[in-house]
Scaffold this motif. Structure first.
Motif, PDB file in Angstrom:
ATOM      1  N   ASP A 135       0.795  -1.232   0.000  1.00 39.15           N
ATOM      2  CA  ASP A 135       0.000   0.000   0.000  1.00 39.15           C
ATOM      3  C   ASP A 135       0.824   1.277   0.000  1.00 39.15           C
ATOM      4  O   ASP A 135       0.268   2.372   0.065  1.00 39.15           O
ATOM      5  CB  ASP A 135      -0.976   0.013   1.192  1.00 39.15           C
ATOM      6  CG  ASP A 135      -0.281   0.088   2.550  1.00 39.15           C
ATOM      7  OD1 ASP A 135       0.919   0.397   2.603  1.00 39.15           O
ATOM      8  OD2 ASP A 135      -0.969  -0.152   3.563  1.00 39.15           O
ATOM      9  N   HIS A 136       2.147   1.159  -0.109  1.00 41.90           N
ATOM     10  CA  HIS A 136       2.965   2.380  -0.059  1.00 41.90           C
ATOM     11  C   HIS A 136       3.220   2.924  -1.471  1.00 41.90           C
ATOM     12  O   HIS A 136       3.474   2.148  -2.404  1.00 41.90           O
ATOM     13  CB  HIS A 136       4.305   2.099   0.630  1.00 41.90           C
ATOM     14  CG  HIS A 136       5.000   3.347   1.080  1.00 41.90           C
ATOM     15  ND1 HIS A 136       4.764   3.938   2.301  1.00 41.90           N
ATOM     16  CD2 HIS A 136       5.917   4.142   0.458  1.00 41.90           C
ATOM     17  CE1 HIS A 136       5.506   5.017   2.415  1.00 41.90           C
ATOM     18  NE2 HIS A 136       6.206   5.171   1.312  1.00 41.90           N
ATOM     19  N   PRO A 137       3.157   4.236  -1.642  1.00 38.93           N
ATOM     20  CA  PRO A 137       3.453   4.824  -2.959  1.00 38.93           C
ATOM     21  C   PRO A 137       4.873   4.500  -3.408  1.00 38.93           C
ATOM     22  O   PRO A 137       5.782   4.345  -2.585  1.00 38.93           O
ATOM     23  CB  PRO A 137       3.280   6.332  -2.723  1.00 38.93           C
ATOM     24  CG  PRO A 137       2.438   6.440  -1.494  1.00 38.93           C
ATOM     25  CD  PRO A 137       2.773   5.265  -0.647  1.00 38.93           C
ATOM     26  N   GLY A 138       5.063   4.401  -4.706  1.00 38.17           N
ATOM     27  CA  GLY A 138       6.397   4.199  -5.259  1.00 38.17           C
ATOM     28  C   GLY A 138       6.876   2.772  -5.223  1.00 38.17           C
ATOM     29  O   GLY A 138       8.054   2.512  -5.484  1.00 38.17           O
ATOM     30  N   VAL A 139       5.999   1.822  -4.892  1.00 37.15           N
ATOM     31  CA  VAL A 139       6.370   0.404  -4.829  1.00 37.15           C
ATOM     32  C   VAL A 139       5.659  -0.345  -5.948  1.00 37.15           C
ATOM     33  O   VAL A 139       4.430  -0.412  -5.984  1.00 37.15           O
ATOM     34  CB  VAL A 139       5.997  -0.213  -3.467  1.00 37.15           C
ATOM     35  CG1 VAL A 139       6.382  -1.691  -3.442  1.00 37.15           C
ATOM     36  CG2 VAL A 139       6.660   0.538  -2.323  1.00 37.15           C
ATOM     37  N   ALA A 140       6.442  -0.881  -6.871  1.00 37.00           N
ATOM     38  CA  ALA A 140       5.895  -1.719  -7.942  1.00 37.00           C
ATOM     39  C   ALA A 140       6.037  -3.178  -7.538  1.00 37.00           C
ATOM     40  O   ALA A 140       7.073  -3.576  -6.992  1.00 37.00           O
ATOM     41  CB  ALA A 140       6.634  -1.463  -9.248  1.00 37.00           C
ATOM     42  N   ILE A 141       4.998  -3.987  -7.797  1.00 41.10           N
ATOM     43  CA  ILE A 141       5.025  -5.403  -7.427  1.00 41.10           C
ATOM     44  C   ILE A 141       4.685  -6.242  -8.650  1.00 41.10           C
ATOM     45  O   ILE A 141       3.655  -6.021  -9.303  1.00 41.10           O
ATOM     46  CB  ILE A 141       4.029  -5.709  -6.292  1.00 41.10           C
ATOM     47  CG1 ILE A 141       4.356  -4.902  -5.032  1.00 41.10           C
ATOM     48  CG2 ILE A 141       4.025  -7.203  -5.973  1.00 41.10           C
ATOM     49  CD1 ILE A 141       3.359  -5.112  -3.890  1.00 41.10           C
TER      50      ILE A 141
END
Length: 768
Positions: A151-157
């Motif tokens: 749920d954190h911005p800037g994290v691609a999964i």
């Protein structure tokens, strides 16, 4: 799923914002490693700007084993790949995340995210301290970590097993903060060279350098605080070189040379650019990696040529305990990563002519907050004029970087106690005692942050691994005092002992058993194989909110712990760097001394005290046995390995020991003691008799009234066997003769209290 295309988009967004991005590749390990190559190729990251941290071998770019992840501290890479499938620990993430430059990628390879919390590894095995097994270790830390990734911005999964991109890594645009370029003060307004200011990268850095000019004058202290990546070490190096160019002797210290390496890099560059670097600049092996991966701590010296100053200055490094002695009388001391040093050691630098303290506010290096709370009070009370400087502007990336905020959140690098107004009315009568479970901490980020924030303040060094221990380790328990729902005092307890015969035997024969500090010392060092049988709880850390200290809350918490554990443990224990104040605190709460270490802690420079509080007959037997061992050996130890322990530490440690010694002296020895106190005799005729009598008094000081200086004299001269002249000078006697007479006077009331009839008859020969 096109991993390369995703990576290209993510890096393009990072480059536009001058931010970093986090790319999570979740799934089978081999598939994750293959996908990592696709990410690096798609993001167009050169091999020489990439490091992978993994236990595997055979990569086209730099590879580090996770145990060597700390080597990236202070360096910058365009991409860092962290393999979390093996040898993963929170510390590895804390060490690596700050090494990624603006526009770069932190690539995290994980098991499938839904499965990761239940997967165990080497770090989990380290938490399984005997008698627990790895099956007792939970995955709460990883559960929380996965939640932040999702749920954190800037994290691609990317789920590499299913070929699905779950998150694209988007983040808000960075805020517009205006022009923050460095400036150069006019020549008549600055003391340091123009070139030093031109070497600054931000306005914060140039303003900080301006403040550091004060260190050229005695009586000045400057405190520089910054988050990681703001250039504080570089500012320290520019200041050190500028001072050396004036002919000043600058002593630099830090937890290790590696921590201060950037200071020396910047100092050497500036001295060279100024034409002031002496050709004979001494470069020892400090910081050079050995085959074991460790780093030598030998002194490193940069010399400025004599033309640059009256005598030619220098910048040199010493480890903290050595630096605390102010070797060779430096003109200024610069303490880098000050938050990682204990308060008592930091206080030694208050005797320097001028001192600069550089500390990371948040981040892997700066989690310990004893500096910002306790040491700042001592600094304010010192003779220094104190100047504060802060570095807010990131150098390697723009403000609002999502990877930085993710690391703060995931690792609780910015954990802090509740703000003062919420707890300032707390008293022992208004607080509620709570057993705080890991499940409660996981479910309540607010509670977790307050409790962990206090634990951070309690210790000069707290690491991300400690957060995982708090959530997952089966041997730890947390107790707290809460005021109107807010944590005001905490105690972290570690279960120890209850070990089987095989484990105890192995420990006795030299094996290290994790997580059992007190039984380990008692067994391996003091040769008590049965010490691991009783079950105890060691107080690993205890902390009270700084706004409500000295109100009895710490003692209130310990009393509640004592009552709760009386039915489930044999003893409570504690081990810590011994100071008179701490020894007195623990003694007042019922703990008694059973051991003083015979070597100083490398970081704190203090000897450690071990203390026990029995809760059962078995605990009482353990305490009595080791108190007896302690008294049997303490006189010999004080005259040899503890010959330099501070007298007040020895006094407080003995006072806190639950042992009663009746001095056994022969009639001849009593005649010597009486003769030296009431008559013409001399101490050197029977030193051992004087030692036994001094020990009896220091164990039971209430029986005879001696002042503090007299007791220090008993420690320094009688128990430690120091020469008369240095003892006289240290304790403030005007002459050796006065000191010798003072020792005789100190023994008069001891003779009166402990002497048998024969001693009183001998005394009468000189008094009647």
């Amino acid at each position: 799923m096109d991993i390369a295309a995703l990576a290209a988009e993510v890096r393009a967004a990072a480059t536009r914002a001058n931010h970093r991005r986090l790319v999570v590749l979740a799934g089978d390990r081999d598939a994750c490693i293959d996908a990592a190559f696709d990410v690096l190729d798609g993001a167009d990251v050169p091999d020489d700007e990439t490091t992978i941290v993994t236990a595997r071998e055979g990569f086209r770019f730099e590879r580090l084993h996770p145990k060597r992840a700390g080597e990236l501290l202070g360096s910058t890479r365009t991409a860092v790949v962290c393999d979390a499938h093996e040898e993963f620990s929170p510390n590895v993430v804390g060490r690596l995340v700050g090494a990624v430059d603006g526009g770069g990628l932190f690539v995290l390879l994980t098991p499938p995210l839904d499965e990761w919390p239940a997967r165990t590894g080497s770090f989990d095995e380290s938490l399984a301290v005997p008698p627990f097994s790895v099956s007792d270790v939970t995955g709460r830390f990883r559960e929380r970590l996965v939640s932040t990734l999702r749920d954190h911005p800037g994290v691609a999964i990317a789920n590499v097993d299913e070929g699905v991109v779950e998150r694209d890594g988007s983040a808000p645009s960075p805020p517009d903060v205006g022009d923050r370029s460095p400036s150069v003060p006019r020549e008549r307004e600055r003391r340091f060279p123009r070139l030093a200011y031109e070497s600054c990268l931000t306005g914060d850095q140039s303003r900080t350098l301006r403040s550091l000019e004060r260190l050229a004058d005695p009586g000045e202290a400057v405190v520089v605080e910054a988050d990681r990546g703001r250039g504080k070490s570089a500012a320290a190096g520019l200041a050190a070189a500028s001072l050396a160019a004036e002919g000043r002797d600058v002593l630099v210290t830090a937890p290790s040379y590696r921590s201060a390496e950037e200071v020396f890099v910047r100092a050497e560059t500036l001295l060279s650019d100024l034409g002031a670097l002496a050709d004979s600049a001494e470069r020892t092996s400090a910081g050079r990696q050995t085959q074991s991966g460790d780093h030598d701590e030998e002194r490193h010296v940069l010399r400025a040529n004599a033309e640059a100053g009256a005598e030619g200055g220098r910048v040199r490094f010493s480890d903290p305990p050595t630096a605390a002695t102010l070797p060779d009388d430096p003109d200024a001391v610069l303490v880098d990563e000050a938050a990682a040093l204990p308060v008592r050691l930091l206080s030694s630098f208050l005797d320097a002519p001028a001192a600069g303290f550089f500390t990371t506010v948040h981040g892997y290096e700066g989690a310990g907050r004893g500096f910002s709370v306790r040491f700042r009070d001592r600094l304010a009370e010192s003779d220094f004029t104190v100047t504060d400087a802060a570095l807010d502007e990131p150098i390697r990336y723009a403000r609002g970087d999502p990877v930085e905020t993710w690391a703060f959140r995931a690792l609780l690098l910015d954990a802090r106690p509740p703000v003062d107004p919420l707890v300032e009315d707390a008293t022992p009568e208004t607080v509620e005692y709570r057993a705080v479970s890991p499940e409660e901490l996981l479910a309540d980020d607010h509670l977790l942050s307050e409790a962990f924030g206090l634990l951070v303040f309690a210790h000069y060094r707290t690491e991300p691994n400690d957060l995982a221990r708090l959530l997952d380790a089966p041997n730890l328990e947390l107790r707290a005092l809460c005021h109107e729902g807010h944590v005001v005092s905490v105690a972290l307890l570690a279960r120890e002992g209850g070990l089987d015969a095989e484990t105890r035997r192995a420990m006795y024969e030299g094996a290290r058993v994790r997580g059992n500090m007190l039984p380990d010392v008692f067994t391996s060092q003091l040769r008590d194989e049965e010490a691991g049988v009783p079950v105890g709880y060691r107080v690993m850390r205890i902390a009270t909110h700084h706004a409500v200290r000295s109100r009895g809350l710490g003692s209130r918490l310990l009393t509640a712990v004592r009552r709760e554990f009386a039915g489930r443990a044999d003893y409570l224990g504690v081990g810590y760097g011994a100071t008179p104040e701490l020894l007195s605190f623990w003694a007042a709460n019922g703990y008694s001394t059973v051991h003083l270490s015979t070597t100083r802690n490398d970081t704190s420079g203090e000897y450690s005290a071990l203390m026990l509080l029995p809760l059962s007959e078995a605990g009482e037997a353990l305490r009595d046995r080791h108190a007896s061992y302690f008294i049997d050996r303490i006189v010999a130890v004080l005259s040899d390995p503890l010959r330099d322990v501070e007298p007040d530490v020895a006094r407080a440690a003995l006072r806190a020991c639950e042992a009663d010694v009746s001095p056994s002296l022969s009639d001849r020895e009593w005649r010597v003691v009486v003769g030296a106190s009431y008559g013409p005799g001399i101490y050197s005729a029977a030193p051992e008799a004087f030692r036994r009598l001094a020990l009896a008094h220091l164990l039971s000081p209430d029986r005879v009234e001696l002042d503090a200086r007299e007791e220090r004299l008993l420690v320094r001269k009688v128990l430690q066997g120091r020469p008369w002249t240095p003892v006289s000078e240290e304790l403030g006697y005007v002459s050796q003769g006065q000191c010798m007479r003072a020792l005789g006077d100190a023994y008069k009331p001891l003779v009166d209290e402990y002497g048998p009839e024969s001693a009183r008859e001998e005394r009468a020969r000189f008094t009647d």
